[in-house]
Design an enzyme around this catalytic site. Structure first.
Site, short mmCIF file in Angstrom:
data_model
loop_
_atom_site.label_atom_id
_atom_site.label_comp_id
_atom_site.label_asym_id
_atom_site.label_seq_id
_atom_site.Cartn_x
_atom_site.Cartn_y
_atom_site.Cartn_z
N SER A 137 -40.35 47.66 -35.66
CA SER A 137 -40.30 49.10 -35.45
C SER A 137 -41.44 49.51 -34.54
O SER A 137 -42.61 49.17 -34.80
CB SER A 137 -40.40 49.85 -36.78
OG SER A 137 -40.41 51.25 -36.58
N TYR A 181 -42.96 54.78 -47.68
CA TYR A 181 -42.43 56.13 -47.87
C TYR A 181 -42.72 56.59 -49.30
O TYR A 181 -42.31 55.95 -50.27
CB TYR A 181 -40.92 56.17 -47.61
CG TYR A 181 -40.50 55.85 -46.19
CD1 TYR A 181 -41.42 55.80 -45.14
CD2 TYR A 181 -39.17 55.59 -45.89
CE1 TYR A 181 -41.03 55.51 -43.85
CE2 TYR A 181 -38.76 55.30 -44.59
CZ TYR A 181 -39.70 55.25 -43.58
OH TYR A 181 -39.31 54.95 -42.30
N GLN A 191 -36.80 49.50 -34.28
CA GLN A 191 -36.56 50.86 -34.78
C GLN A 191 -37.57 51.81 -34.14
O GLN A 191 -38.68 51.98 -34.61
CB GLN A 191 -36.67 50.90 -36.30
CG GLN A 191 -36.24 52.25 -36.87
CD GLN A 191 -36.24 52.28 -38.39
OE1 GLN A 191 -36.83 53.19 -39.00
NE2 GLN A 191 -35.62 51.31 -39.02
N SER A 235 -35.30 59.87 -35.78
CA SER A 235 -35.51 61.22 -35.25
C SER A 235 -34.61 61.56 -34.07
O SER A 235 -35.07 62.10 -33.06
CB SER A 235 -36.98 61.42 -34.86
OG SER A 235 -37.28 62.79 -34.69
#
Length: 334
Positions: free
Chosen positions: A152, A54, A177, A206
Protein backbone atom coordinates in the site's frame (compact mmCIF):
# COMPACT_ATOMS: atom_id res chain seq x y z
CA UNK A 1 -21.59 -6.74 -9.43
CA UNK A 2 -18.67 -7.13 -11.81
CA UNK A 3 -15.40 -8.89 -10.96
CA UNK A 4 -11.81 -8.34 -12.06
CA UNK A 5 -8.60 -10.32 -11.74
CA UNK A 6 -6.22 -8.99 -9.12
CA UNK A 7 -2.84 -8.48 -10.69
CA UNK A 8 -1.23 -11.28 -12.63
CA UNK A 9 -3.10 -13.92 -10.64
CA UNK A 10 -6.19 -16.07 -10.96
CA UNK A 11 -7.90 -14.34 -8.01
CA UNK A 12 -11.04 -12.40 -8.88
CA UNK A 13 -12.36 -9.67 -6.61
CA UNK A 14 -15.45 -7.48 -6.75
CA UNK A 15 -15.04 -4.16 -8.54
CA UNK A 16 -16.25 -2.52 -5.35
CA UNK A 17 -14.45 -3.40 -2.12
CA UNK A 18 -15.98 -2.59 1.26
CA UNK A 19 -13.41 -1.02 3.60
CA UNK A 20 -13.70 0.02 7.23
CA UNK A 21 -11.01 2.66 7.73
CA UNK A 22 -12.26 5.55 9.91
CA UNK A 23 -15.67 3.93 10.39
CA UNK A 24 -15.88 0.64 12.29
CA UNK A 25 -15.13 0.93 16.01
CA UNK A 26 -14.62 4.67 15.48
CA UNK A 27 -17.26 6.79 13.72
CA UNK A 28 -19.89 4.06 13.52
CA UNK A 29 -21.50 1.96 16.25
CA UNK A 30 -21.10 -1.79 15.87
CA UNK A 31 -24.73 -2.50 14.97
CA UNK A 32 -24.62 0.13 12.23
CA UNK A 33 -21.31 -1.26 11.00
CA UNK A 34 -22.88 -4.69 10.75
CA UNK A 35 -25.80 -3.22 8.81
CA UNK A 36 -23.35 -1.68 6.34
CA UNK A 37 -21.57 -5.01 5.89
CA UNK A 38 -24.91 -6.75 5.32
CA UNK A 39 -25.79 -4.12 2.71
CA UNK A 40 -22.45 -4.76 1.01
CA UNK A 41 -23.08 -8.50 0.90
CA UNK A 42 -26.63 -7.99 -0.35
CA UNK A 43 -25.29 -5.71 -3.10
CA UNK A 44 -22.90 -8.38 -4.37
CA UNK A 45 -19.68 -7.18 -2.76
CA UNK A 46 -17.44 -10.11 -1.90
CA UNK A 47 -14.21 -8.25 -1.11
CA UNK A 48 -13.58 -6.68 2.29
CA UNK A 49 -10.54 -4.63 3.30
CA UNK A 50 -9.34 -3.70 6.77
CA UNK A 51 -6.07 -3.26 8.70
CA UNK A 52 -4.78 -4.05 12.14
CA UNK A 53 -4.15 -0.35 12.77
CA UNK A 54 -7.75 0.70 12.16
CA UNK A 55 -9.18 1.70 15.54
CA UNK A 56 -6.09 0.03 17.03
CA UNK A 57 -7.17 -3.49 15.98
CA UNK A 58 -10.85 -3.07 16.92
CA UNK A 59 -12.00 -2.58 13.32
CA UNK A 60 -10.79 -6.06 12.39
CA UNK A 61 -12.87 -7.56 15.18
CA UNK A 62 -15.98 -5.66 14.10
CA UNK A 63 -15.56 -6.83 10.51
CA UNK A 64 -14.92 -10.41 11.56
CA UNK A 65 -18.06 -10.44 13.70
CA UNK A 66 -20.13 -8.94 10.88
CA UNK A 67 -18.94 -11.61 8.43
CA UNK A 68 -19.39 -14.51 10.84
CA UNK A 69 -21.55 -17.23 9.37
CA UNK A 70 -20.80 -16.34 5.76
CA UNK A 71 -19.27 -19.00 3.51
CA UNK A 72 -15.56 -18.21 3.81
CA UNK A 73 -14.72 -19.47 0.32
CA UNK A 74 -17.14 -16.92 -1.17
CA UNK A 75 -15.31 -13.95 0.36
CA UNK A 76 -12.01 -12.19 -0.22
CA UNK A 77 -10.76 -10.74 3.06
CA UNK A 78 -7.79 -8.37 3.04
CA UNK A 79 -5.84 -6.85 5.93
CA UNK A 80 -2.57 -4.99 6.43
CA UNK A 81 0.44 -4.60 8.71
CA UNK A 82 2.87 -1.74 9.43
CA UNK A 83 1.38 1.02 11.60
CA UNK A 84 1.66 0.88 15.42
CA UNK A 85 -0.82 -1.35 17.22
CA UNK A 86 -1.61 -2.50 20.73
CA UNK A 87 0.45 -0.77 23.43
CA UNK A 88 2.63 0.70 20.64
CA UNK A 89 5.86 -0.78 21.95
CA UNK A 90 9.15 -0.53 20.09
CA UNK A 91 8.43 -3.72 18.11
CA UNK A 92 4.68 -3.13 17.66
CA UNK A 93 5.29 -1.32 14.38
CA UNK A 94 6.95 -1.75 11.00
CA UNK A 95 7.68 -4.67 8.74
CA UNK A 96 10.20 -6.62 10.77
CA UNK A 97 9.89 -10.40 10.79
CA UNK A 98 8.83 -10.24 14.43
CA UNK A 99 6.03 -7.75 13.84
CA UNK A 100 4.72 -9.42 10.67
CA UNK A 101 4.57 -12.94 12.14
CA UNK A 102 2.96 -11.76 15.35
CA UNK A 103 0.56 -9.41 13.56
CA UNK A 104 -0.85 -11.97 11.14
CA UNK A 105 -1.82 -14.23 14.04
CA UNK A 106 -3.56 -11.36 15.81
CA UNK A 107 -5.40 -10.33 12.64
CA UNK A 108 -6.62 -13.87 11.94
CA UNK A 109 -7.92 -14.23 15.48
CA UNK A 110 -9.81 -10.93 15.34
CA UNK A 111 -11.21 -11.65 11.87
CA UNK A 112 -12.29 -15.13 12.90
CA UNK A 113 -10.65 -16.84 9.93
CA UNK A 114 -7.79 -19.26 9.29
CA UNK A 115 -6.37 -17.18 6.45
CA UNK A 116 -6.66 -13.88 4.62
CA UNK A 117 -6.77 -13.75 0.85
CA UNK A 118 -4.40 -10.77 0.71
CA UNK A 119 -1.90 -9.58 3.32
CA UNK A 120 -0.57 -6.09 2.61
CA UNK A 121 2.41 -4.02 3.69
CA UNK A 122 0.57 -0.88 4.80
CA UNK A 123 3.60 1.29 3.97
CA UNK A 124 7.25 0.75 3.04
CA UNK A 125 9.45 0.29 6.12
CA UNK A 126 12.69 2.18 5.61
CA UNK A 127 14.14 0.75 8.83
CA UNK A 128 13.84 -2.94 7.90
CA UNK A 129 15.78 -4.62 5.07
CA UNK A 130 13.32 -5.44 2.33
CA UNK A 131 14.76 -8.95 2.15
CA UNK A 132 13.67 -9.56 5.76
CA UNK A 133 10.19 -8.23 5.08
CA UNK A 134 9.62 -10.27 1.94
CA UNK A 135 10.98 -13.45 3.54
CA UNK A 136 8.53 -13.01 6.42
CA UNK A 137 5.66 -12.52 3.95
CA UNK A 138 6.80 -15.63 2.06
CA UNK A 139 6.67 -17.62 5.30
CA UNK A 140 3.16 -16.31 6.03
CA UNK A 141 2.08 -17.55 2.60
CA UNK A 142 3.76 -20.94 3.02
CA UNK A 143 2.10 -21.36 6.40
CA UNK A 144 -1.27 -20.90 4.67
CA UNK A 145 -2.11 -17.78 6.65
CA UNK A 146 -2.29 -15.59 3.52
CA UNK A 147 -2.84 -16.57 -0.10
CA UNK A 148 -1.30 -13.51 -1.76
CA UNK A 149 0.81 -10.51 -0.84
CA UNK A 150 0.16 -6.84 -1.59
CA UNK A 151 1.48 -3.43 -0.65
CA UNK A 152 0.00 0.00 0.00
CA UNK A 153 1.34 3.39 -1.08
CA UNK A 154 4.65 2.03 -2.38
CA UNK A 155 6.39 4.01 -5.10
CA UNK A 156 7.43 2.52 -8.43
CA UNK A 157 10.99 1.68 -7.36
CA UNK A 158 9.79 -0.04 -4.19
CA UNK A 159 7.26 -2.02 -6.22
CA UNK A 160 10.00 -3.17 -8.60
CA UNK A 161 12.24 -4.25 -5.71
CA UNK A 162 9.39 -6.04 -3.96
CA UNK A 163 8.42 -7.83 -7.15
CA UNK A 164 11.95 -9.05 -7.80
CA UNK A 165 12.31 -10.45 -4.27
CA UNK A 166 8.87 -12.03 -4.38
CA UNK A 167 9.82 -13.83 -7.59
CA UNK A 168 13.00 -15.18 -6.02
CA UNK A 169 11.02 -16.40 -3.00
CA UNK A 170 8.34 -18.02 -5.14
CA UNK A 171 5.40 -15.92 -3.94
CA UNK A 172 3.03 -13.56 -5.74
CA UNK A 173 3.04 -9.81 -5.12
CA UNK A 174 -0.17 -8.87 -6.89
CA UNK A 175 -1.49 -5.55 -5.65
CA UNK A 176 -0.88 -2.00 -4.50
CA UNK A 177 -3.38 0.01 -2.47
CA UNK A 178 -2.97 3.72 -3.20
CA UNK A 179 -5.14 6.78 -2.86
CA UNK A 180 -6.71 7.56 -6.24
CA UNK A 181 -9.51 9.84 -7.36
CA UNK A 182 -10.33 12.57 -9.87
CA UNK A 183 -8.53 14.93 -7.49
CA UNK A 184 -5.56 12.71 -6.54
CA UNK A 185 -3.81 11.15 -9.55
CA UNK A 186 -0.23 10.75 -8.31
CA UNK A 187 -0.06 7.06 -9.29
CA UNK A 188 -0.68 7.60 -12.98
CA UNK A 189 2.81 8.63 -14.15
CA UNK A 190 5.00 6.01 -12.45
CA UNK A 191 3.18 3.60 -10.14
CA UNK A 192 0.59 2.39 -12.66
CA UNK A 193 3.12 1.69 -15.45
CA UNK A 194 5.42 -0.15 -13.02
CA UNK A 195 2.52 -2.12 -11.59
CA UNK A 196 1.34 -3.13 -15.05
CA UNK A 197 4.87 -4.24 -15.93
CA UNK A 198 5.34 -6.31 -12.77
CA UNK A 199 1.89 -7.84 -12.56
CA UNK A 200 0.19 -5.75 -9.87
CA UNK A 201 -3.26 -4.17 -9.87
CA UNK A 202 -4.43 -1.17 -7.87
CA UNK A 203 -7.04 -1.48 -5.13
CA UNK A 204 -7.72 2.21 -4.66
CA UNK A 205 -8.87 4.02 -1.56
CA UNK A 206 -10.70 7.33 -1.28
CA UNK A 207 -12.22 7.29 -4.79
CA UNK A 208 -14.67 10.00 -3.72
CA UNK A 209 -11.89 12.11 -2.13
CA UNK A 210 -13.15 11.63 1.41
CA UNK A 211 -16.64 12.67 0.32
CA UNK A 212 -15.76 15.88 -1.51
CA UNK A 213 -16.70 14.37 -4.87
CA UNK A 214 -20.22 13.62 -3.66
CA UNK A 215 -20.93 17.35 -3.95
CA UNK A 216 -22.19 17.65 -0.39
CA UNK A 217 -19.60 20.30 0.49
CA UNK A 218 -20.51 23.68 -1.00
CA UNK A 219 -18.42 26.81 -1.30
CA UNK A 220 -19.41 29.43 1.23
CA UNK A 221 -21.65 27.07 3.20
CA UNK A 222 -21.10 25.53 6.62
CA UNK A 223 -19.78 21.99 6.75
CA UNK A 224 -22.65 19.47 6.98
CA UNK A 225 -23.23 18.32 10.55
CA UNK A 226 -21.87 14.85 11.18
CA UNK A 227 -19.80 14.83 7.97
CA UNK A 228 -16.23 13.58 7.77
CA UNK A 229 -14.98 17.17 7.60
CA UNK A 230 -16.31 17.75 11.12
CA UNK A 231 -14.81 14.56 12.59
CA UNK A 232 -11.89 15.54 14.77
CA UNK A 233 -10.87 11.87 15.27
CA UNK A 234 -9.09 11.91 11.93
CA UNK A 235 -11.55 12.54 9.16
CA UNK A 236 -11.21 16.32 9.26
CA UNK A 237 -7.44 16.15 8.76
CA UNK A 238 -7.67 13.86 5.73
CA UNK A 239 -10.26 15.91 3.88
CA UNK A 240 -9.20 19.50 4.50
CA UNK A 241 -6.78 19.68 1.54
CA UNK A 242 -9.75 19.25 -0.81
CA UNK A 243 -11.98 21.90 0.78
CA UNK A 244 -10.68 24.93 -1.10
CA UNK A 245 -12.99 27.26 -3.00
CA UNK A 246 -11.30 26.38 -6.30
CA UNK A 247 -11.79 22.65 -5.79
CA UNK A 248 -15.39 23.06 -4.66
CA UNK A 249 -16.11 25.18 -7.75
CA UNK A 250 -14.64 22.44 -9.93
CA UNK A 251 -16.63 19.72 -8.19
CA UNK A 252 -19.83 21.71 -8.75
CA UNK A 253 -19.15 21.49 -12.49
CA UNK A 254 -19.35 17.69 -12.22
CA UNK A 255 -23.00 17.78 -11.20
CA UNK A 256 -24.46 18.19 -14.71
CA UNK A 257 -22.09 15.52 -16.03
CA UNK A 258 -23.40 13.03 -13.48
CA UNK A 259 -27.00 14.08 -14.10
CA UNK A 260 -26.67 13.60 -17.86
CA UNK A 261 -25.43 10.04 -17.24
CA UNK A 262 -28.15 9.27 -14.70
CA UNK A 263 -25.57 8.82 -11.96
CA UNK A 264 -25.14 10.21 -8.50
CA UNK A 265 -21.98 12.21 -7.90
CA UNK A 266 -20.54 9.36 -5.81
CA UNK A 267 -21.30 6.83 -8.54
CA UNK A 268 -19.57 9.06 -11.10
CA UNK A 269 -16.46 9.34 -8.91
CA UNK A 270 -16.23 5.59 -8.26
CA UNK A 271 -16.91 4.75 -11.90
CA UNK A 272 -14.15 7.17 -12.94
CA UNK A 273 -11.39 5.31 -11.07
CA UNK A 274 -12.66 2.01 -12.48
CA UNK A 275 -12.04 3.27 -16.02
CA UNK A 276 -8.31 2.86 -15.37
CA UNK A 277 -7.49 -0.66 -16.63
CA UNK A 278 -4.87 -1.15 -13.90
CA UNK A 279 -7.50 -0.62 -11.18
CA UNK A 280 -9.03 -3.89 -10.02
CA UNK A 281 -11.31 -2.46 -7.36
CA UNK A 282 -12.38 0.76 -5.64
CA UNK A 283 -12.70 0.75 -1.85
CA UNK A 284 -15.80 2.38 -0.44
CA UNK A 285 -16.50 3.12 3.20
CA UNK A 286 -19.87 3.85 4.68
CA UNK A 287 -21.53 5.02 7.84
CA UNK A 288 -25.02 4.15 6.54
CA UNK A 289 -26.23 1.16 4.48
CA UNK A 290 -27.81 3.42 1.86
CA UNK A 291 -24.35 4.79 1.03
CA UNK A 292 -23.22 1.28 0.15
CA UNK A 293 -26.29 0.70 -2.02
CA UNK A 294 -25.65 3.95 -3.90
CA UNK A 295 -21.91 3.51 -4.43
CA UNK A 296 -22.11 -0.11 -5.56
CA UNK A 297 -24.10 0.93 -8.62
CA UNK A 298 -20.86 2.27 -10.10
CA UNK A 299 -19.77 -1.30 -10.84
CA UNK A 300 -19.86 -2.17 -14.52
CA UNK A 301 -20.36 1.41 -15.73
CA UNK A 302 -18.40 2.46 -18.81
CA UNK A 303 -18.07 6.23 -18.99
CA UNK A 304 -18.17 7.61 -22.55
CA UNK A 305 -15.10 9.47 -23.80
CA UNK A 306 -16.96 12.78 -23.88
CA UNK A 307 -17.81 12.40 -20.18
CA UNK A 308 -14.17 11.63 -19.34
CA UNK A 309 -13.12 14.75 -21.24
CA UNK A 310 -15.72 16.87 -19.46
CA UNK A 311 -14.52 15.57 -16.08
CA UNK A 312 -10.94 16.52 -16.96
CA UNK A 313 -12.09 19.97 -18.03
CA UNK A 314 -13.85 20.45 -14.69
CA UNK A 315 -11.26 19.13 -12.23
CA UNK A 316 -8.25 17.81 -14.14
CA UNK A 317 -6.27 21.00 -13.61
CA UNK A 318 -7.02 20.82 -9.88
CA UNK A 319 -5.77 17.27 -9.42
CA UNK A 320 -2.51 16.45 -7.65
CA UNK A 321 -0.33 14.53 -10.11
CA UNK A 322 3.18 14.71 -8.62
CA UNK A 323 4.44 11.09 -8.27
CA UNK A 324 6.72 12.11 -5.41
CA UNK A 325 3.58 12.45 -3.26
CA UNK A 326 3.62 8.64 -3.00
CA UNK A 327 5.86 8.48 0.02
CA UNK A 328 6.22 6.35 3.14
CA UNK A 329 7.33 7.70 6.54
CA UNK A 330 11.04 8.51 6.78
CA UNK A 331 11.15 6.55 10.02
CA UNK A 332 8.82 4.19 11.82
CA UNK A 333 6.01 6.08 13.56
CA UNK A 334 6.11 5.94 17.33
Amino acid sequence: MEFRYLGRSGLKISEITYGNWLTHASQVENDQATACVRAALDSGITTFDTADAYANTAAEKVLGDALAGERRESLEIFTKVYWPTGPRGHNDVGLSRKHILESIDGSLKRLGTDYVDLYQAHRFDVETPLEETMQAFADVVRQGKALYIGVSEWNSQQIQQGHELAQKLGIQLISNQPQYSMLWRVIEQEVVPASAQYGLSQIVWSPIAQGVLTGKYKKGQELPAGSRATDEKGGANTIKRFLTDEVLDGVAQLEPIAADLGLSMAQLAVAWVLQNPNVASAIIGASRPEQVVDNVKAAGIVLPSEAMSAIDAAVGHLAETDPSKTVSPESRPA
